[in-house]
Design an enzyme around this catalytic site. Structure first.
Site, PDB file in Angstrom:
ATOM      1  N   ARG A 115      -1.302   0.382   0.652  1.00  0.00           N
ATOM      2  CA  ARG A 115      -1.052   0.162   2.074  1.00  0.00           C
ATOM      3  C   ARG A 115      -1.080   1.511   2.788  1.00  0.00           C
ATOM      4  O   ARG A 115      -1.126   2.561   2.149  1.00  0.00           O
ATOM      5  CB  ARG A 115       0.283  -0.540   2.310  1.00  0.00           C
ATOM      6  CG  ARG A 115       1.512   0.255   1.867  1.00  0.00           C
ATOM      7  CD  ARG A 115       2.790  -0.512   2.155  1.00  0.00           C
ATOM      8  NE  ARG A 115       3.974   0.305   1.938  1.00  0.00           N
ATOM      9  CZ  ARG A 115       5.228  -0.089   2.183  1.00  0.00           C
ATOM     10  NH1 ARG A 115       5.442  -1.300   2.639  1.00  0.00           N
ATOM     11  NH2 ARG A 115       6.248   0.713   1.967  1.00  0.00           N
ATOM     12  N   CYS A 119      -6.330   7.061   8.454  1.00  0.00           N
ATOM     13  CA  CYS A 119      -6.138   8.373   9.068  1.00  0.00           C
ATOM     14  C   CYS A 119      -5.522   8.160  10.451  1.00  0.00           C
ATOM     15  O   CYS A 119      -6.129   7.487  11.293  1.00  0.00           O
ATOM     16  CB  CYS A 119      -7.474   9.099   9.176  1.00  0.00           C
ATOM     17  SG  CYS A 119      -7.448  10.526  10.277  1.00  0.00           S
ATOM     18  N   GLU A 154       7.211   1.646   9.015  1.00  0.00           N
ATOM     19  CA  GLU A 154       7.529   2.827   8.211  1.00  0.00           C
ATOM     20  C   GLU A 154       6.473   3.929   8.362  1.00  0.00           C
ATOM     21  O   GLU A 154       5.914   4.422   7.376  1.00  0.00           O
ATOM     22  CB  GLU A 154       7.702   2.439   6.743  1.00  0.00           C
ATOM     23  CG  GLU A 154       8.910   1.556   6.493  1.00  0.00           C
ATOM     24  CD  GLU A 154       9.177   1.291   5.021  1.00  0.00           C
ATOM     25  OE1 GLU A 154      10.335   1.023   4.664  1.00  0.00           O
ATOM     26  OE2 GLU A 154       8.212   1.349   4.210  1.00  0.00           O
ATOM     27  N   CYS A 162      -3.048  13.751   7.464  1.00  0.00           N
ATOM     28  CA  CYS A 162      -4.385  13.615   6.894  1.00  0.00           C
ATOM     29  C   CYS A 162      -5.132  14.922   7.132  1.00  0.00           C
ATOM     30  O   CYS A 162      -5.054  15.504   8.215  1.00  0.00           O
ATOM     31  CB  CYS A 162      -5.119  12.439   7.551  1.00  0.00           C
ATOM     32  SG  CYS A 162      -6.856  12.285   7.035  1.00  0.00           S
ATOM     33  N   CYS A 164      -8.533  15.349   6.790  1.00  0.00           N
ATOM     34  CA  CYS A 164      -9.966  15.113   6.910  1.00  0.00           C
ATOM     35  C   CYS A 164     -10.549  15.854   8.121  1.00  0.00           C
ATOM     36  O   CYS A 164      -9.820  16.449   8.929  1.00  0.00           O
ATOM     37  CB  CYS A 164     -10.256  13.620   7.009  1.00  0.00           C
ATOM     38  SG  CYS A 164      -9.817  12.890   8.608  1.00  0.00           S
ATOM     39  N   GLU A 310      15.744  -2.955   7.340  1.00  0.00           N
ATOM     40  CA  GLU A 310      15.520  -3.309   5.936  1.00  0.00           C
ATOM     41  C   GLU A 310      16.641  -2.751   5.073  1.00  0.00           C
ATOM     42  O   GLU A 310      17.124  -1.638   5.283  1.00  0.00           O
ATOM     43  CB  GLU A 310      14.193  -2.744   5.418  1.00  0.00           C
ATOM     44  CG  GLU A 310      12.945  -3.377   5.976  1.00  0.00           C
ATOM     45  CD  GLU A 310      11.688  -2.839   5.292  1.00  0.00           C
ATOM     46  OE1 GLU A 310      11.804  -2.292   4.171  1.00  0.00           O
ATOM     47  OE2 GLU A 310      10.606  -2.934   5.884  1.00  0.00           O
ATOM     48  N   TRP A 318      11.154   0.318  -7.174  1.00  0.00           N
ATOM     49  CA  TRP A 318      10.315   1.509  -7.147  1.00  0.00           C
ATOM     50  C   TRP A 318      10.994   2.749  -7.716  1.00  0.00           C
ATOM     51  O   TRP A 318      10.423   3.834  -7.689  1.00  0.00           O
ATOM     52  CB  TRP A 318       9.827   1.783  -5.724  1.00  0.00           C
ATOM     53  CG  TRP A 318      10.806   1.467  -4.637  1.00  0.00           C
ATOM     54  CD1 TRP A 318      10.877   0.315  -3.909  1.00  0.00           C
ATOM     55  CD2 TRP A 318      11.855   2.307  -4.148  1.00  0.00           C
ATOM     56  NE1 TRP A 318      11.900   0.380  -2.990  1.00  0.00           N
ATOM     57  CE2 TRP A 318      12.514   1.594  -3.115  1.00  0.00           C
ATOM     58  CE3 TRP A 318      12.304   3.590  -4.480  1.00  0.00           C
ATOM     59  CZ2 TRP A 318      13.601   2.115  -2.419  1.00  0.00           C
ATOM     60  CZ3 TRP A 318      13.377   4.114  -3.782  1.00  0.00           C
ATOM     61  CH2 TRP A 318      14.008   3.381  -2.764  1.00  0.00           C
ATOM     62  N   GLU A 358       5.526  -5.588  -5.124  1.00  0.00           N
ATOM     63  CA  GLU A 358       6.975  -5.648  -4.919  1.00  0.00           C
ATOM     64  C   GLU A 358       7.573  -6.975  -5.382  1.00  0.00           C
ATOM     65  O   GLU A 358       8.612  -7.394  -4.888  1.00  0.00           O
ATOM     66  CB  GLU A 358       7.301  -5.393  -3.442  1.00  0.00           C
ATOM     67  CG  GLU A 358       6.968  -3.968  -3.009  1.00  0.00           C
ATOM     68  CD  GLU A 358       7.399  -3.672  -1.586  1.00  0.00           C
ATOM     69  OE1 GLU A 358       8.272  -2.802  -1.418  1.00  0.00           O
ATOM     70  OE2 GLU A 358       6.851  -4.282  -0.660  1.00  0.00           O
ATOM     71  N   LYS A 359       6.964  -7.583  -6.379  1.00  0.00           N
ATOM     72  CA  LYS A 359       7.464  -8.882  -6.829  1.00  0.00           C
ATOM     73  C   LYS A 359       8.824  -8.782  -7.506  1.00  0.00           C
ATOM     74  O   LYS A 359       9.548  -9.779  -7.600  1.00  0.00           O
ATOM     75  CB  LYS A 359       6.447  -9.547  -7.758  1.00  0.00           C
ATOM     76  CG  LYS A 359       6.068  -8.763  -8.996  1.00  0.00           C
ATOM     77  CD  LYS A 359       5.003  -9.501  -9.807  1.00  0.00           C
ATOM     78  CE  LYS A 359       4.460  -8.662 -10.961  1.00  0.00           C
ATOM     79  NZ  LYS A 359       3.670  -7.507 -10.458  1.00  0.00           N
ATOM     80  N   HIS A 361      11.110  -6.595  -6.406  1.00  0.00           N
ATOM     81  CA  HIS A 361      12.060  -6.177  -5.376  1.00  0.00           C
ATOM     82  C   HIS A 361      12.865  -7.410  -4.975  1.00  0.00           C
ATOM     83  O   HIS A 361      12.311  -8.467  -4.694  1.00  0.00           O
ATOM     84  CB  HIS A 361      11.291  -5.620  -4.177  1.00  0.00           C
ATOM     85  CG  HIS A 361      12.151  -4.938  -3.146  1.00  0.00           C
ATOM     86  ND1 HIS A 361      13.099  -5.608  -2.401  1.00  0.00           N
ATOM     87  CD2 HIS A 361      12.193  -3.639  -2.738  1.00  0.00           C
ATOM     88  CE1 HIS A 361      13.684  -4.751  -1.574  1.00  0.00           C
ATOM     89  NE2 HIS A 361      13.152  -3.553  -1.758  1.00  0.00           N
TER      90      HIS A 361
END
Length: 671
Positions: A115, A119, A154, A162, A164, A310, A318, A358-359, A361
C-alpha cells in the site's frame, strides 16, 4: 471561523472502527449491522482502501456496492467517516503510469503489492486522485450517513519521501519558494564546505545515496519538503470536498510520533485531529508513551477534543511478538484516550480479515465471532461510553508545556554529531515524571505563546531560530520557569552553529556556558551527586562553566568529577534549570519534583497512589475526573465529592480501583 462540529451527527463519544464491507459477501452485512447495534457502535470509517473496488479500470467506476453500504448504515443510525480512498492506488495506475511509483534514496522503485505505493509529488497520481475525490464528493456529499471526510490514510507511514526525478523537480520549486535565489540556498546550506556550491537550482537533487555524510541542511530541508508534499496531497483533496460539501468536516489519521510529517504543520488544516495508537502490551511503560501522543493530539488544536481513529482490540500482527491485550487492558487504554481528550474511540477494524497482510490483526469481531472475549469487552466498553456521554466536548487545562519541534528532531538525528541522540528518548525522560504525578501537560511548538504556563520543559531543542530562542528567554524574564536539557540551542534553523559559545542563544537565560561536550559510550555511566545522593547518569556529560547559575548537582566520577551537572539560574522574574546529563529515573523524578514545586505546579488531584493516573475534563455540563489504575495492584484513591458515571462509586471520600480499573466521576457542584 469556528471549527465545524465533526460530531454533529453523533451524541456523546463516537464508538466504532474501520468498516471494510468490500472484503465480505453482502449477506454478511446484515450480521454486521446486528452486531454493531449490540455493541453500541455509533460511527465507522468506510472505504479507506477501496479505490480499486470503485474504479476497477481507468475509465470505469462502480459505486453500487458503496451505495448499498451507506444506505444500510444510515438506516441503522451509524454515522460514517467516508474515506477518499486515495491511500492505496489500484494496480492499473502503476501499469499505465509507472512514473507514479515512489523511489528510495538508492534508486530502488517501490512497486505495487502492499500500500501507499505512490510518489507524493506525482502530478499523474494527484490528477487521478482528484478525479476520484470529486466523484465521491458529488455522489455522497449529502448522504444522510456522512459525518466527516477521512482524507487519505496514515500519511507518511510507509512512504514519507520520494527521491525520484519528479520529486527532485518539485523539491527545486519548494527550495526556490523558500530561498528566493540560489545564493540564499548556498548560504543556508553552507555549501562552501566540501565544494558543494550550486550555480543553479537545476543542479540541486534530493539527498540520494552518496559516498559519505550528506549535507545535513539539505537532508533537513528534504525531510520538511516531504512532509509538505504529502500535505499538498491532503490539501488538494480537502479543497475538493470543501468546495462541494462545505459543511462536512475533514480529518486524516496521524501516526504515533511521525518522523516524516510535522503534525504542527498539519493540524491547522484539519477540522478535528485524528490519531492511530498501538501501545505494546509487552512494554511496561506503554501507557506513558501513549499518554505523550494523546497530550500531543489534544494540544495540536489548542485543547480541542480529538479522535482515537485506530487502536487494536487485542493483538496486532506486525511486531516480532504480538501479545494480546489481557482482560481489561483494552478498556483501560481506551478510557485513557478519553481521559486525555478523545471524543471518539475507534478501532482497526470492525471484522477481522480472512486474508491479506493483516488477517492476524485483531478486530472488534474476531475470526471466532461474537462469542469471544474480545467482542464481549468491545460491547461492554460501548455501553460504558454511552453512559458517560456527557463528558464529550470536555477540555483540560495544563500548567506545564513540553516543547517539541519536528525540524529540530530532523536535525538532531543526523549523523556526524558528538553522539547519536534520540529525540523520543529525551522526550520520554522528561514526560514520564510528569505523567507519573498526573500533572497536565500540553505539547507545543517553540513558536507557541507560552505566557499561560507556569513551567515549560525543553527536553532537547538542538535546532532553534533566534526568534524562538528569544521567545523562551522572554518567557523566563516574565516570570516563567524553564527546565532545559543538554544539546539544546546548538544550531539555527539551517543547522548552522550559533556562535559565541554553547548554547549561545540560551547562555544568558541559563547563566552558563558549555565549554566541551563529553558524550558517554553506549553502556557508559557517570555518577552524579544530587541532594546528597549519588546516582548514575547516562548518554551525555559536558563541561559546564557557571556564569551566575547556582550548581544544583555535580558529576561525582570521570574526568568531570566535581564539575556542575545540573544548574538553576534566576533570570528576570523567572527561573531556568539546566540538566547537562541524562539522570537515572529516580534522580530525574526527584529533579522534576523540585522544579514543579519551585514553579508552583500541582497534580490534577492530590494524594494519588503510584500507578494511578488522574485527569480532569470540563464542559458546559460539568467537570469530570478520570481515574485509571495502570499499576499491578489495587489502589485506594482519595477523591473530592463526586458521583460515578463509570466504575466504582466513591465511598468515604475514596474510590477503590482494582488493577486496570477505571472510574469516571462527575465532580460535585458542577453542572
Amino acid at each position: 471561523m469556528s471549527p465545524r462540529p465533526w460530531h454533529a451527527k453523533i451524541t456523546g463519544i463516537a464508538f466504532g472502527g474501520d468498516y471494510n464491507p468490500e472484503q465480505w459477501p453482502e449477506e454478511v452485512w446484515a450480521d454486521d449491522v446486528r452486531l454493531m447495534k449490540a455493541a453500541g457502535v455509533t460511527m465507522v470509517s468506510v472505504g479507506i482502501f477501496s479505490w480499486a473496488v470503485v474504479q476497477p479500470e481507468p475509465d470505469r467506476f462502480d459505486f453500487g456496492r458503496f451505495d448499498r453500504v451507506l444506505d444500510t448504515l444510515a438506516g441503522a443510525g451509524v454515522a460514517v467517516g467516508l474515506a477518499t480512498m486515495t491511500a492505496s492506488p489500484p494496480p492499473w495506475l502503476a501499469r499505465l503510469h509507472p512514473e507514479t511509483l515512489p523511489v528510495t534514496a538508492d534508486g530502488t522503485t517501490l512497486w505495487p503489492g502492499a500500500r501507499q505505493h505512490y510518489c507524493p509529488s506525482s502530478p499523474v497520481y494527484r490528477r487521478y486522485a482528484a478525479d476520484l475525490v470529486e466523484r465521491l464528493a458529488q455522489r455522497y456529499g449529502d448522504h444522510p450517513a456522512i459525518a466527516e471526510w477521512h482524507i487519505g490514510n496514515e500519511y507518511g507511514c510507509h512512504v514519507s519521501r520520494c527521491w525520484c526525478d519528479v520529486s527532485a523537480a518539485d523539491f527545486r520549486v519548494w527550495l526556490r519558494d523558500r530561498y528566493g535565489d540560489v545564493d540564499g540556498l548556498n548560504e543556508a546550506w553552507s555549501t562552501t564546505f566540501w565544494s558543494q556550491r550550486y550555480s543553479s537550482f537545476d543542479e540541486v537533487l534530493p539527498p540520494r545515496s552518496a559516498p559519505t555524510i550528506p549535507n545535513p541542511a539539505q537532508e533537513i530541508d528534504f525531510t520538511e519538503f516531504g512532509s509538505d508534499a504529502l500535505l499538498a496531497c491532503f490539501l488538494m483533496e480537502k479543497e475538493i470536498v470543501n468546495r462541494i460539501t462545505p459543511d462536512v468536516p475533514v480529518t486524516t489519521n496521524l501516526i504515533p510520533m511521525p518522523r516524516g510529517t510535522d503534525p504542527f504543520a498539519w493540524a491547522p488544516h484539519q477540522d478535528v485531529v485524528s490519531y492511530d495508537s498501538y501501545p505494546d502490551p509487552y512494554e511496561p511503560d506503554a501507557h506513558v508513551l501513549a499518554g505523550f501522543g494523546y497530550d500531543l493530539m489534544r494540544s495540536l488544536r489548542h485543547g480541542q477534543p480529538w479522535m482515537l481513529m485506530e487502536q487494536a482490540p487485542s493483538a496486532v500482527n506486525w511486531r516480532q511478538r504480538n501479545s494480546p491485550k489481557p482482560p481489561g487492558l483494552m478498556r483501560l487504554w481506551s478510557w485513557q484516550a478519553v481521559a486525555q481528550g478523545a471524543d471518539a474511540v475507534l478501532y482497526f477494524q470492525w471484522r477481522q480479515s480472512r486474508g491479506g497482510a493483516e488477517k492476524f490483526h485483531s478486530a472488534m469481531v474476531p475470526h471466532g465471532g461474537e462469542h469471544t472475549r474480545t467482542f464481549r469487552e468491545v460491547r461492554e466498553l460501548g455501553t460504558e461510553l454511552g453512559a458517560a456521554a456527557d463528558v464529550a466536548g470536555g477540555r483540560s487545562t495544563a500548567d506545564v508545556a513540553l516543547v517539541m519541534d519536528w525540524r529540530s528532531w530532523w536535525g538532531l538525528q543526523r549523523s556526524s554529531h558528538p553522539a547519536v541522540l534520540e529525540q523520543f528518548d529525551a522526550v520520554t525522560a522528561h514526560y514520564a515524571p510528569l505523567f507519573a504525578r498526573s500533572v497536565a501537560v500540553d505539547v507545543v511548538s517553540p513558536s507557541r505563546d507560552l505566557s499561560a504556563y507556569k513551567l515549560v520543559v525543553v527536553p532537547n531543542l538542538y535546532l532553534v531560530s533566534e526568534a524562538d530562542a528569544a521567545r523562551l528567554t522572554a518567557y523566563v524574564e516574565g516570570g516563567g520557569h524553564l527546565l532545559m536539557s543538554f544539546f539544546s540551542g546548538i544550531v539555527d534553523e539551517y543547522d548552522r552553529v550559533h556562535l559565541g559559545g554553547y548554547p549561545a542563544p540560551f547562555r544568558d537565560v541559563l547563566g552558563l556556558r558549555i565549554e566541551e561536550f563529553w558524550p558517554l559510550d553506549d553502556a557508559g555511566t557517570v555518577d552524579v551527586e544530587l541532594a546528597g545522593t549519588v546516582t548514575p547518569a547516562t548518554v551525555w556529560s559536558e563541561v559546564i562553566q557557571p556564569d551566575g547559575a547556582e550548581v544544583v548537582a555535580t558529576f561525582a566520577s570521570s574526568e568531570l568529577a566535581g564539575r556542575p551537572a545540573v544548574t538553576r539560574n534566576g533570570h528576570g522574574a523567572g527561573v531556568a534549570w539546566y540538566a547537562g546529563t541524562r539522570l537515572a529515573d529516580d534522580a530525574m523524578d526527584a529533579l522534576v519534583g523540585r522544579v514543579l514545586a519551585d514553579a508552583g505546579v500541582a497534580p490534577v488531584l492530590p494524594g494519588l497512589p503510584a500507578g494511578v493516573q488522574a485527569t480532569v475534563r470540563a464542559n458546559d455540563s460539568g467537570r469530570y475526573a478520570f481515574l485509571l489504575n495502570h499499576g499491578g495492584s489495587a489502589a485506594s484513591v482519595p477523591v473530592p465529592a463526586a458521583t460515578a458515571l463509570v466504575g466504582p462509586a466513591p465511598a468515604d471520600g475514596r474510590v477503590a480501583l482494582p488493577p486496570r480499573g477505571v472510574a469516571v466521576l462527575r465532580l460535585a457542584g458542577e453542572g
